[in-house]
Design a protein around this motif. Structure first.
Motif, PDB file in Angstrom:
ATOM      1  N   LEU A  79      90.132  58.838  13.046  1.00  0.00           N
ATOM      2  CA  LEU A  79      89.055  58.135  12.358  1.00  0.00           C
ATOM      3  C   LEU A  79      89.195  58.221  10.851  1.00  0.00           C
ATOM      4  O   LEU A  79      88.305  58.688  10.148  1.00  0.00           O
ATOM      5  N   GLY A  80      90.317  57.740  10.355  1.00  0.00           N
ATOM      6  CA  GLY A  80      90.539  57.698   8.917  1.00  0.00           C
ATOM      7  C   GLY A  80      89.855  56.497   8.302  1.00  0.00           C
ATOM      8  O   GLY A  80      89.104  55.769   8.950  1.00  0.00           O
ATOM      9  N   GLY A  81      90.120  56.271   7.033  1.00  0.00           N
ATOM     10  CA  GLY A  81      89.472  55.202   6.293  1.00  0.00           C
ATOM     11  C   GLY A  81      89.678  53.824   6.875  1.00  0.00           C
ATOM     12  O   GLY A  81      88.731  53.055   7.009  1.00  0.00           O
ATOM     13  N   ILE A  82      90.900  53.485   7.253  1.00  0.00           N
ATOM     14  CA  ILE A  82      91.190  52.154   7.784  1.00  0.00           C
ATOM     15  C   ILE A  82      90.485  51.946   9.117  1.00  0.00           C
ATOM     16  O   ILE A  82      89.903  50.890   9.362  1.00  0.00           O
ATOM     17  N   THR A  83      90.501  52.934   9.976  1.00  0.00           N
ATOM     18  CA  THR A  83      89.850  52.815  11.275  1.00  0.00           C
ATOM     19  C   THR A  83      88.352  52.609  11.109  1.00  0.00           C
ATOM     20  O   THR A  83      87.746  51.786  11.791  1.00  0.00           O
ATOM     21  N   ARG A  84      87.744  53.316  10.183  1.00  0.00           N
ATOM     22  CA  ARG A  84      86.309  53.134   9.928  1.00  0.00           C
ATOM     23  C   ARG A  84      86.021  51.728   9.404  1.00  0.00           C
ATOM     24  O   ARG A  84      85.030  51.106   9.772  1.00  0.00           O
ATOM     25  N   LEU A  85      86.905  51.202   8.554  1.00  0.00           N
ATOM     26  CA  LEU A  85      86.735  49.828   8.062  1.00  0.00           C
ATOM     27  C   LEU A  85      86.791  48.825   9.212  1.00  0.00           C
ATOM     28  O   LEU A  85      85.991  47.902   9.278  1.00  0.00           O
ATOM     29  N   VAL A  86      87.742  49.025  10.110  1.00  0.00           N
ATOM     30  CA  VAL A  86      87.905  48.111  11.244  1.00  0.00           C
ATOM     31  C   VAL A  86      86.693  48.191  12.164  1.00  0.00           C
ATOM     32  O   VAL A  86      86.160  47.174  12.598  1.00  0.00           O
ATOM     33  N   PHE A  87      86.225  49.395  12.469  1.00  0.00           N
ATOM     34  CA  PHE A  87      85.048  49.551  13.336  1.00  0.00           C
ATOM     35  C   PHE A  87      83.853  48.791  12.765  1.00  0.00           C
ATOM     36  O   PHE A  87      83.057  48.233  13.507  1.00  0.00           O
ATOM     37  N   ASN A  88      83.715  48.795  11.476  1.00  0.00           N
ATOM     38  CA  ASN A  88      82.603  48.102  10.837  1.00  0.00           C
ATOM     39  C   ASN A  88      82.766  46.581  10.888  1.00  0.00           C
ATOM     40  O   ASN A  88      81.787  45.856  10.892  1.00  0.00           O
TER      41      ASN A  88
END
Length: 85
Positions: free
Chosen positions: A67-76
């Motif tokens: 759950l790094g930065g890119i994954t959090r961006l994608v989830f959003n």
């Protein structure tokens, strides 16, 4: 997200009529956490997805297994998530 290259320059067409892809880039790892911490980027990826990918029925975004930065961006930015176990 960084506007470093135009969308039409990174989109790759395939021999299949309805399949295109945008390859990942290892440079994104350098700024991953910085991207994830900037609030407007949470909405930037959603805006890009809505405006550029609206011609597709499905868009698959492969994320790193943490759950790094890119994954959090994608989830959003997405409507649904598939997590293999």
């Amino acid at each position: 997200l960084t506007n470093s290259r135009p969308y039409d320059k990174i989109l790759h067409k395939t021999s299949l009529e309805y399949l295109d892809f945008i390859p990942s880039d290892t440079k994104i790892l350098d700024s991953e956490e910085r991207l994830g911490q900037v609030v407007h980027n949470y909405f930037r990826l959603r805006e890009i997805a809505r405006s550029k990918f609206n011609i597709y029925d499905y868009v698959i975004i492969d994320c790193p297994p943490y759950l790094g930065g890119i994954t959090r961006l994608v989830f959003n930015a997405v409507d649904s998530v598939v997590i293999p176990i």
